[in-house]
Design a protein around this motif. Structure first.
Motif, PDB file in Angstrom:
ATOM      1  N   PRO A 101       0.899  -1.332   0.019  1.00  0.00           N
ATOM      2  CA  PRO A 101       0.162   0.029  -0.069  1.00  0.00           C
ATOM      3  C   PRO A 101       0.761   1.280  -0.106  1.00  0.00           C
ATOM      4  O   PRO A 101       0.414   2.212  -0.605  1.00  0.00           O
ATOM      5  CB  PRO A 101      -0.933  -0.316   1.277  1.00  0.00           C
ATOM      6  N   VAL A 102       2.036   1.112   0.607  1.00  0.00           N
ATOM      7  CA  VAL A 102       2.796   2.679   0.834  1.00  0.00           C
ATOM      8  C   VAL A 102       3.512   2.763  -0.558  1.00  0.00           C
ATOM      9  O   VAL A 102       3.574   3.913  -1.139  1.00  0.00           O
ATOM     10  CB  VAL A 102       3.797   2.610   2.145  1.00  0.00           C
ATOM     11  N   LEU A 103       4.228   1.765  -1.146  1.00  0.00           N
ATOM     12  CA  LEU A 103       4.561   1.771  -2.632  1.00  0.00           C
ATOM     13  C   LEU A 103       3.742   2.281  -3.399  1.00  0.00           C
ATOM     14  O   LEU A 103       3.893   3.061  -4.351  1.00  0.00           O
ATOM     15  CB  LEU A 103       4.845   0.185  -2.899  1.00  0.00           C
TER      16      LEU A 103
ATOM     17  N   HIS B 186      10.568  -4.616   0.395  1.00  0.00           N
ATOM     18  CA  HIS B 186      10.994  -5.893   1.360  1.00  0.00           C
ATOM     19  C   HIS B 186      10.170  -5.733   2.579  1.00  0.00           C
ATOM     20  O   HIS B 186       9.572  -6.449   3.233  1.00  0.00           O
ATOM     21  CB  HIS B 186      12.321  -5.829   1.359  1.00  0.00           C
ATOM     22  N   TYR B 187      10.362  -4.344   3.108  1.00  0.00           N
ATOM     23  CA  TYR B 187       9.738  -4.150   4.411  1.00  0.00           C
ATOM     24  C   TYR B 187       8.027  -4.267   4.323  1.00  0.00           C
ATOM     25  O   TYR B 187       7.756  -4.833   5.253  1.00  0.00           O
ATOM     26  CB  TYR B 187       9.815  -2.377   4.696  1.00  0.00           C
ATOM     27  N   GLU B 188       7.427  -3.920   3.262  1.00  0.00           N
ATOM     28  CA  GLU B 188       6.180  -4.394   3.246  1.00  0.00           C
ATOM     29  C   GLU B 188       5.729  -5.630   2.919  1.00  0.00           C
ATOM     30  O   GLU B 188       4.586  -6.227   3.788  1.00  0.00           O
ATOM     31  CB  GLU B 188       5.446  -3.316   2.031  1.00  0.00           C
TER      32      GLU B 188
ATOM     33  N   ALA C 231       7.606  -7.890   4.383  1.00  0.00           N
ATOM     34  CA  ALA C 231       7.654  -8.653   5.378  1.00  0.00           C
ATOM     35  C   ALA C 231       6.770  -8.317   6.775  1.00  0.00           C
ATOM     36  O   ALA C 231       6.209  -9.422   7.123  1.00  0.00           O
ATOM     37  CB  ALA C 231       9.147  -8.397   6.111  1.00  0.00           C
ATOM     38  N   GLU C 232       5.922  -7.220   6.436  1.00  0.00           N
ATOM     39  CA  GLU C 232       4.914  -7.124   7.235  1.00  0.00           C
ATOM     40  C   GLU C 232       3.755  -7.964   6.928  1.00  0.00           C
ATOM     41  O   GLU C 232       3.076  -8.630   7.822  1.00  0.00           O
ATOM     42  CB  GLU C 232       4.374  -5.436   6.947  1.00  0.00           C
ATOM     43  N   LEU C 233       3.444  -8.140   5.556  1.00  0.00           N
ATOM     44  CA  LEU C 233       2.391  -8.886   5.209  1.00  0.00           C
ATOM     45  C   LEU C 233       2.711 -10.470   5.380  1.00  0.00           C
ATOM     46  O   LEU C 233       1.780 -11.298   5.888  1.00  0.00           O
ATOM     47  CB  LEU C 233       2.354  -8.929   3.699  1.00  0.00           C
ATOM     48  N   ALA C 234       4.173 -10.804   5.206  1.00  0.00           N
ATOM     49  CA  ALA C 234       4.443 -12.346   5.632  1.00  0.00           C
ATOM     50  C   ALA C 234       4.285 -12.744   6.703  1.00  0.00           C
ATOM     51  O   ALA C 234       3.897 -13.897   7.320  1.00  0.00           O
ATOM     52  CB  ALA C 234       5.916 -12.473   5.039  1.00  0.00           C
TER      53      ALA C 234
END
Length: 166
Positions: A55-57, A114-116, A118-121
């Motif tokens: 979402p941020v991307l 990658h950060y987003e 990781a949050e989802l994973a």
């Protein structure tokens, strides 16, 4: 493709057109109006799924740059799995392996993705912490800390946790 069945050849032609309609002609026996529906259906599903997963991307890109990015993914990445929960990882793989040198990309694009991811994973993870090795009455100052499998120590060059449209 010469020794493949006509049906398989038609599937490859159909898929190639869906991936990149400007570079690959639609199959002759598929009406243009119907092919347009398939093109929009496939692209919109993938684009929507990626936008929801990152979402941020999505929010920091204007519409043109975002659709260029997703279209490039759609055209060039050969996914290793058809499973929807794996699609965010496939998009991240595309960014890691296939996307480089685009002048419109933010320098932190890969790290933010990658950060987003990781949050989802971690949100989708079914892994449960194993509490059995933990001494529940142990001394926190002298004991050995146990890291939860749901705590991923990650380090980024960019402050990705602060990036947003503002």
């Amino acid at each position: 493709m010469a020794n493949q069945s006509t049906f398989v050849q038609k599937q490859y032609q159909f898929a190639a057109h869906i991936r990149n309609p400007l570079a690959n002609p639609r199959p002759d026996d598929v009406e243009a109006r119907r092919m347009k529906i398939y093109n929009e259906l496939f692209y919109n599903n993938v684009e929507g799924f990626i936008a929801n997963s990152f979402p941020v991307l999505r929010e920091i890109h204007d519409d043109e740059d975002w659709h260029d990015l997703v279209r490039d993914y759609f055209q060039h990445h050969k996914a290793k799995t058809p499973l929807f929960p794996e699609m965010p990882r496939e998009f991240l793989s595309y960014l890691e392996q296939n996307r480089s040198g685009n002048k419109n990309d933010y320098p932190f694009l890969l790290e933010l993705a990658h950060y987003e991811w990781a949050e989802l994973a971690l949100t989708l993870s079914e892994q449960e912490p194993d509490y059995s090795p933990i001494d529940k009455v142990g001394d926190l100052l002298t004991g050995q800390p146990e890291l939860s499998p749901l705590a991923w120590p990650l380090h980024y060059q960019w402050p990705v946790h602060l990036i947003g449209p503002d």
